[in-house]
Design a protein around this motif. Structure first.
Motif, PDB file in Angstrom:
ATOM      1  N   UNK A 153     -34.097  -4.147 -24.137  1.00  0.00           N
ATOM      2  CA  UNK A 153     -34.405  -3.553 -25.485  1.00  0.00           C
ATOM      3  C   UNK A 153     -34.855  -4.275 -26.504  1.00  0.00           C
ATOM      4  N   UNK A 154     -35.391  -5.560 -26.184  1.00  0.00           N
ATOM      5  CA  UNK A 154     -36.103  -6.519 -26.794  1.00  0.00           C
ATOM      6  C   UNK A 154     -37.490  -6.495 -26.946  1.00  0.00           C
ATOM      7  N   UNK A 155     -38.437  -6.687 -27.704  1.00  0.00           N
ATOM      8  CA  UNK A 155     -40.008  -6.708 -27.455  1.00  0.00           C
ATOM      9  C   UNK A 155     -40.316  -8.193 -27.145  1.00  0.00           C
ATOM     10  N   UNK A 156     -41.604  -8.405 -26.615  1.00  0.00           N
ATOM     11  CA  UNK A 156     -42.301  -9.689 -26.365  1.00  0.00           C
ATOM     12  C   UNK A 156     -43.578  -9.698 -26.554  1.00  0.00           C
ATOM     13  N   UNK A 157     -44.322 -10.460 -27.343  1.00  0.00           N
ATOM     14  CA  UNK A 157     -45.695  -9.994 -27.603  1.00  0.00           C
ATOM     15  C   UNK A 157     -46.539 -11.300 -27.667  1.00  0.00           C
ATOM     16  N   UNK A 158     -47.827 -11.218 -27.572  1.00  0.00           N
ATOM     17  CA  UNK A 158     -48.734 -12.382 -27.408  1.00  0.00           C
ATOM     18  C   UNK A 158     -48.456 -13.073 -28.957  1.00  0.00           C
ATOM     19  N   UNK A 275     -24.054  -5.324 -23.334  1.00  0.00           N
ATOM     20  CA  UNK A 275     -24.782  -4.798 -22.272  1.00  0.00           C
ATOM     21  C   UNK A 275     -25.357  -5.910 -21.611  1.00  0.00           C
ATOM     22  N   UNK A 276     -25.347  -5.727 -20.202  1.00  0.00           N
ATOM     23  CA  UNK A 276     -25.665  -6.630 -19.280  1.00  0.00           C
ATOM     24  C   UNK A 276     -27.367  -6.751 -19.729  1.00  0.00           C
ATOM     25  N   UNK A 277     -27.918  -7.847 -19.273  1.00  0.00           N
ATOM     26  CA  UNK A 277     -29.271  -8.065 -19.616  1.00  0.00           C
ATOM     27  C   UNK A 277     -30.265  -7.189 -18.275  1.00  0.00           C
ATOM     28  N   UNK A 278     -30.452  -5.827 -18.503  1.00  0.00           N
ATOM     29  CA  UNK A 278     -31.163  -5.111 -17.458  1.00  0.00           C
ATOM     30  C   UNK A 278     -32.255  -5.765 -16.982  1.00  0.00           C
ATOM     31  N   UNK A 279     -33.102  -6.474 -17.851  1.00  0.00           N
ATOM     32  CA  UNK A 279     -34.428  -7.037 -17.440  1.00  0.00           C
ATOM     33  C   UNK A 279     -34.039  -7.979 -16.327  1.00  0.00           C
ATOM     34  N   UNK A 311     -25.496  -8.575 -27.209  1.00  0.00           N
ATOM     35  CA  UNK A 311     -24.683  -7.815 -27.969  1.00  0.00           C
ATOM     36  C   UNK A 311     -25.786  -6.845 -29.025  1.00  0.00           C
ATOM     37  N   UNK A 312     -26.261  -5.832 -28.836  1.00  0.00           N
ATOM     38  CA  UNK A 312     -27.220  -4.993 -29.618  1.00  0.00           C
ATOM     39  C   UNK A 312     -26.323  -4.198 -30.872  1.00  0.00           C
ATOM     40  N   UNK A 348     -23.456 -16.751 -18.215  1.00  0.00           N
ATOM     41  CA  UNK A 348     -23.422 -17.823 -18.732  1.00  0.00           C
ATOM     42  C   UNK A 348     -23.979 -18.125 -20.157  1.00  0.00           C
ATOM     43  N   UNK A 349     -24.478 -16.955 -20.580  1.00  0.00           N
ATOM     44  CA  UNK A 349     -24.954 -16.827 -22.140  1.00  0.00           C
ATOM     45  C   UNK A 349     -25.071 -15.645 -22.616  1.00  0.00           C
ATOM     46  N   UNK A 350     -25.026 -15.729 -23.921  1.00  0.00           N
ATOM     47  CA  UNK A 350     -24.766 -14.463 -24.788  1.00  0.00           C
ATOM     48  C   UNK A 350     -25.994 -14.359 -25.594  1.00  0.00           C
ATOM     49  N   UNK A 351     -26.401 -13.109 -26.102  1.00  0.00           N
ATOM     50  CA  UNK A 351     -27.330 -12.826 -27.170  1.00  0.00           C
ATOM     51  C   UNK A 351     -26.843 -11.934 -28.202  1.00  0.00           C
ATOM     52  N   UNK A 352     -26.957 -12.432 -29.381  1.00  0.00           N
ATOM     53  CA  UNK A 352     -26.455 -11.372 -30.418  1.00  0.00           C
ATOM     54  C   UNK A 352     -27.506 -11.038 -31.265  1.00  0.00           C
ATOM     55  N   UNK A 353     -27.969  -9.677 -31.461  1.00  0.00           N
ATOM     56  CA  UNK A 353     -28.730  -9.528 -32.235  1.00  0.00           C
ATOM     57  C   UNK A 353     -29.555  -8.018 -31.968  1.00  0.00           C
ATOM     58  N   UNK A 354     -30.147  -7.559 -32.493  1.00  0.00           N
ATOM     59  CA  UNK A 354     -31.045  -8.125 -33.711  1.00  0.00           C
ATOM     60  C   UNK A 354     -29.893  -8.033 -35.132  1.00  0.00           C
ATOM     61  N   UNK A 355     -30.043  -9.135 -35.831  1.00  0.00           N
ATOM     62  CA  UNK A 355     -29.400  -9.348 -37.083  1.00  0.00           C
ATOM     63  C   UNK A 355     -30.444  -9.664 -38.013  1.00  0.00           C
TER      64      UNK A 355
END
Length: 384
Positions: A153-158, A275-279, A311-312, A348-355
């Protein structure tokens, strides 16, 4: 010599397919782009499926040169944004654009100009973006962190997009941060002492959600969220229809030990959703659930083994914000979820955000557990 850029609204099934499919060509050589599920993108832009259209309207535009699609953009107006206080990023005259993709600077300029023209035609006086389509979907443009893949649920852009948008006269309104955390390491001694102190406090109870009472638990979490986030920049309350829609989509990736509710003297006052990183589970599906992708995904979700957790959402009721208790509850929930993510999901890693860039409380918590900013998303604005 190449022909000029022609902009036209999405008007047919073929147009919709072209709108959804374009990123597959633009990101073909980007190893960090994760193909979204096409069915999800089609649902996002379909007024018959997405309840966001119950309070908003949008136009979807395609850019073509010599008949070839070279870019896309949406322009949208949300009645709930128009009703927001100006200090929270909304108010009368604020229109949005998003879902922006372009293969060159000429296409980018033409698309942004066309989105602005549509917004002006609807009486808007300020444009903000990108929002694809709302702040609850994929807000902001990635301006830092192109060297690794986004989480669910996070974006990626050029990387070129930043200069192209700024060349159209936009300046940054707000930055949104994500924080990267090595969850294999114990938290610093200070955090461990805070957690241990909370465990000795009979007033505090940190519990897992009960998925058998999914609707009741979802309503509880949303009530805390609405209270906790109500003064935040960009906050738009979810309607009942949107809550039901989001719940239906999220239920398959909700795991009880990854979502915690904090109670004080029996009253729920905070929550943390992970949430598990569904990607990681969908990357090889190339955006297609059919004919076999859906079965693969369901099998993988039975007991997902995933490297990264995201962690969304996290919230503490307003009456406790800026108190020591609020921080203690947050540290306790983070620690319990960290332990379960390690033990049960191989994470092994977590990501918090966005903040939000001005959310000092959440930034302080992220820094105290020694997480680091790994991506920055920027929301731009411009007077029309």
């Amino acid at each position: 010599m190449a022909g000029s850029i022609a902009i036209s609204p999405v008007a047919s099934a073929a147009d919709r397919n072209a709108f959804v499919d374009l990123p597959w060509r633009l990101y073909a050589n980007d190893p960090h782009w994760t193909p979204p599920l096409k069915d999800e993108v089609h649902g996002l832009i379909n007024p018959k499926k997405n309840p966001w259209f119950g309070h908003a309207e949008a136009v979807f535009l395609l850019a073509r040169r010599d008949g070839k699609v070279t870019g896309r953009i949406s322009a949208q107006i949300d009645k709930l944004v128009l009703a927001m206080p100006e200090v929270q990023g909304g108010g009368p005259g604020v229109g949005h654009w998003g879902m922006f993709e372009a293969e060159d600077t000429e296409t980018a300029a033409a698309l942004i100009a066309a989105a602005e023209d549509w917004l002006r035609g609807q009486g808007m006086t300020r444009a903000m973006g990108p929002f694809s389509l709302s702040i609850w979907d994929e807000p902001g443009l990635l301006v830092q962190g192109h060297d690794h893949s986004p989480t669910v649920m996070m974006g990626h852009h050029l990387p070129e997009y930043e200069a192209w948008i700024e060349a159209a006269g936009y300046h940054g309104a707000r930055d949104l941060f994500t924080y990267d955390l090595d969850i294999t390491k114990d938290f610093p001694p200070l955090v461990q002492r805070i957690v241990a102190s909370g465990e000795r406090n009979a007033r505090i109870n940190i519990r897992k959600v009960d998925k058998s009472r999914f609707n009741e638990e979802a309503a509880l979490i949303l009530s805390i969220l609405n209270d906790a986030w109500s003064d935040n920049w960009g906050f738009v309350p979810l309607t009942d229809a949107e809550i039901a829609y989001a719940g239906k989509k999220l239920k398959p990736i909700v795991f009880e030990e990854l979502i915690r509710v904090a109670e004080v003297e029996g009253v729920p006052v905070a929550f943390m959703m992970t949430l598990p990183n569904l990607n990681e589970l969908t990357d090889d599906l190339n955006g297609r659930l059919f004919p076999f992708g859906w079965a693969k995904l369901l099998w993988r979700l039975r007991k997902p083994q995933i490297r990264t957790m995201r962690v969304p959402l996290m919230g503490v009721v307003k009456r406790l914000q800026s108190t020591r208790l609020a921080s203690q509850l947050a540290f306790m929930m983070i620690e319990y979820i960290r332990q379960d993510a390690l033990a049960n999901y191989s994470a092994v890693r977590g990501e918090i955000g966005w903040v939000l860039d001005d959310n000092q409380g959440m930034k302080s918590i992220a820094e105290t557990i020694e997480s680091k900013v790994n991506r920055v998303y920027r929301v731009y604005e411009k007077a029309l």
